[in-house]
Design a protein around this motif. Structure first.
Motif, PDB file in Angstrom:
ATOM      1  N   GLN A 146     -41.766  26.569  31.939  1.00  0.00           N
ATOM      2  CA  GLN A 146     -41.963  26.563  33.362  1.00  0.00           C
ATOM      3  C   GLN A 146     -43.364  26.483  33.839  1.00  0.00           C
ATOM      4  N   ALA A 147     -44.231  27.184  33.028  1.00  0.00           N
ATOM      5  CA  ALA A 147     -45.680  27.010  33.002  1.00  0.00           C
ATOM      6  C   ALA A 147     -46.236  25.488  33.104  1.00  0.00           C
ATOM      7  N   GLN A 148     -45.387  24.759  32.562  1.00  0.00           N
ATOM      8  CA  GLN A 148     -45.693  23.328  32.487  1.00  0.00           C
ATOM      9  C   GLN A 148     -44.977  22.646  33.652  1.00  0.00           C
ATOM     10  N   GLY A 149     -44.473  23.216  34.750  1.00  0.00           N
ATOM     11  CA  GLY A 149     -43.906  22.573  35.811  1.00  0.00           C
ATOM     12  C   GLY A 149     -42.602  22.160  35.783  1.00  0.00           C
ATOM     13  N   GLN A 150     -41.804  22.733  34.689  1.00  0.00           N
ATOM     14  CA  GLN A 150     -40.585  22.018  34.068  1.00  0.00           C
ATOM     15  C   GLN A 150     -39.616  23.118  33.943  1.00  0.00           C
ATOM     16  N   SER A 151     -38.138  22.790  34.304  1.00  0.00           N
ATOM     17  CA  SER A 151     -37.299  23.588  34.483  1.00  0.00           C
ATOM     18  C   SER A 151     -36.758  24.105  33.110  1.00  0.00           C
ATOM     19  N   SER A 152     -36.511  25.476  32.852  1.00  0.00           N
ATOM     20  CA  SER A 152     -36.071  25.950  31.545  1.00  0.00           C
ATOM     21  C   SER A 152     -34.653  25.702  31.390  1.00  0.00           C
ATOM     22  N   GLN A 153     -34.004  24.370  31.600  1.00  0.00           N
ATOM     23  CA  GLN A 153     -32.830  24.403  31.272  1.00  0.00           C
ATOM     24  C   GLN A 153     -32.648  24.187  29.719  1.00  0.00           C
ATOM     25  N   PRO A 154     -31.358  24.046  29.197  1.00  0.00           N
ATOM     26  CA  PRO A 154     -31.069  23.895  27.807  1.00  0.00           C
ATOM     27  C   PRO A 154     -31.838  22.564  27.408  1.00  0.00           C
ATOM     28  N   VAL A 155     -32.300  22.747  26.069  1.00  0.00           N
ATOM     29  CA  VAL A 155     -33.234  21.769  25.457  1.00  0.00           C
ATOM     30  C   VAL A 155     -32.513  21.348  24.270  1.00  0.00           C
ATOM     31  N   TRP A 156     -32.990  20.156  23.759  1.00  0.00           N
ATOM     32  CA  TRP A 156     -32.773  19.522  22.299  1.00  0.00           C
ATOM     33  C   TRP A 156     -33.898  19.978  21.549  1.00  0.00           C
ATOM     34  N   GLY A 157     -33.578  20.084  20.233  1.00  0.00           N
ATOM     35  CA  GLY A 157     -34.607  20.151  19.211  1.00  0.00           C
ATOM     36  C   GLY A 157     -34.226  19.585  17.882  1.00  0.00           C
ATOM     37  N   ARG A 158     -35.049  19.434  16.973  1.00  0.00           N
ATOM     38  CA  ARG A 158     -34.882  19.168  15.662  1.00  0.00           C
ATOM     39  C   ARG A 158     -35.654  19.851  14.853  1.00  0.00           C
ATOM     40  N   ARG A 159     -35.091  19.643  13.376  1.00  0.00           N
ATOM     41  CA  ARG A 159     -36.048  20.611  12.590  1.00  0.00           C
ATOM     42  C   ARG A 159     -35.879  19.703  11.189  1.00  0.00           C
ATOM     43  N   ARG A 160     -37.040  19.774  10.396  1.00  0.00           N
ATOM     44  CA  ARG A 160     -37.160  18.960   9.132  1.00  0.00           C
ATOM     45  C   ARG A 160     -37.817  19.713   8.159  1.00  0.00           C
ATOM     46  N   TYR A 161     -37.575  19.647   6.958  1.00  0.00           N
ATOM     47  CA  TYR A 161     -38.124  20.337   5.738  1.00  0.00           C
ATOM     48  C   TYR A 161     -38.979  19.214   5.350  1.00  0.00           C
ATOM     49  N   PHE A 162     -40.266  19.155   4.939  1.00  0.00           N
ATOM     50  CA  PHE A 162     -41.078  18.239   4.388  1.00  0.00           C
ATOM     51  C   PHE A 162     -41.454  18.774   3.083  1.00  0.00           C
ATOM     52  N   ASN A 163     -41.007  18.104   1.851  1.00  0.00           N
ATOM     53  CA  ASN A 163     -41.293  18.552   0.606  1.00  0.00           C
ATOM     54  C   ASN A 163     -42.196  17.962  -0.361  1.00  0.00           C
ATOM     55  N   ARG A 164     -43.091  18.828  -1.070  1.00  0.00           N
ATOM     56  CA  ARG A 164     -43.973  18.403  -2.003  1.00  0.00           C
ATOM     57  C   ARG A 164     -43.777  19.147  -3.293  1.00  0.00           C
ATOM     58  N   GLN A 165     -43.454  18.268  -4.314  1.00  0.00           N
ATOM     59  CA  GLN A 165     -42.965  18.949  -5.614  1.00  0.00           C
ATOM     60  C   GLN A 165     -41.819  20.041  -5.315  1.00  0.00           C
ATOM     61  N   ASP A 166     -42.031  21.081  -5.725  1.00  0.00           N
ATOM     62  CA  ASP A 166     -41.111  22.191  -5.485  1.00  0.00           C
ATOM     63  C   ASP A 166     -41.425  23.216  -4.272  1.00  0.00           C
ATOM     64  N   LYS A 167     -42.089  22.605  -3.431  1.00  0.00           N
ATOM     65  CA  LYS A 167     -42.562  23.260  -2.276  1.00  0.00           C
ATOM     66  C   LYS A 167     -42.319  22.629  -0.996  1.00  0.00           C
TER      67      LYS A 167
END
Length: 189
Positions: A146-167
């Protein structure tokens, strides 16, 4: 925009799903953006004259036992990714201490540089599968939107793991309402 230490962190615990298992699916072209396997930073940069990273906060916080069972804390970095002055994406990165302490990567010194440049250009990290979520933002994230002047309606997001060796580290990217509206109305690819 005014960001105070008391506002950070904005992120929240979100239930993530495989794109095949989420009951509600967005339509294209937004779905294509949500599931794009390349660098979101590069994709965003290709659709603007000025790309900007606004750091909302970063610090070592705990607990993140669900994400990192063997660590007491993680480095949390929250930013807004802006295109031509309009915030499009709220991004949250969780980095466990064993990766943070690795001197090869200067995660703490990124400043206003996008993390995507490090993850996709160094060749050290392997991106994992994308998980998605459609949710109503929590109070602090809704206030930020809302501080960005946008309505806080439901939103879409995505998540991703980035791997390096075993971390691994985790990057979550929440598309703000203005981004989805512009992607759909202008049929952006």
């Amino acid at each position: 925009m005014s960001v105070t230490r008391l506002s950070f962190p904005y992120g929240e615990s979100i239930q993530w799903f495989s794109p095949n298992n989420i009951p509600l699916q967005p339509t294209s072209p937004f779905k294509d953006w949500l599931l794009d396997t390349g660098s979101l930073t590069q994709k965003l940069k290709s659709h603007c004259q000025q790309f900007e990273v606004i750091v909302l906060g970063e610090d070592k916080l705990s607990p993140f036992k669900e994400e990192f069972p063997t660590h007491d804390s993680a480095w949390v970095r929250e930013v807004l990714l802006c295109l031509d002055g309009t915030p499009w994406v709220f991004a949250r990165t969780l980095i466990p201490s064993d990766l943070l302490d690795n001197s090869e990567f200067n995660f703490i010194g990124l400043g206003n540089r996008p993390l995507g440049e490090l993850l996709f250009t160094e060749g050290e990290f392997t991106p994992g599968k994308i998980e998605v979520s459609h949710f109503t933002p929590c109070q602090s994230l809704a206030a930020l939107i809302q501080a960005q002047g946008q309505s806080s309606q439901p939103v879409w997001g995505r998540r991703r793991y980035f791997n390096r060796q075993d971390k691994h580290l985790i990057v979550s990217e929440i598309f703000l309402p203005a981004a989805r509206q512009l992607i759909e109305s202008q049929q952006l690819k």
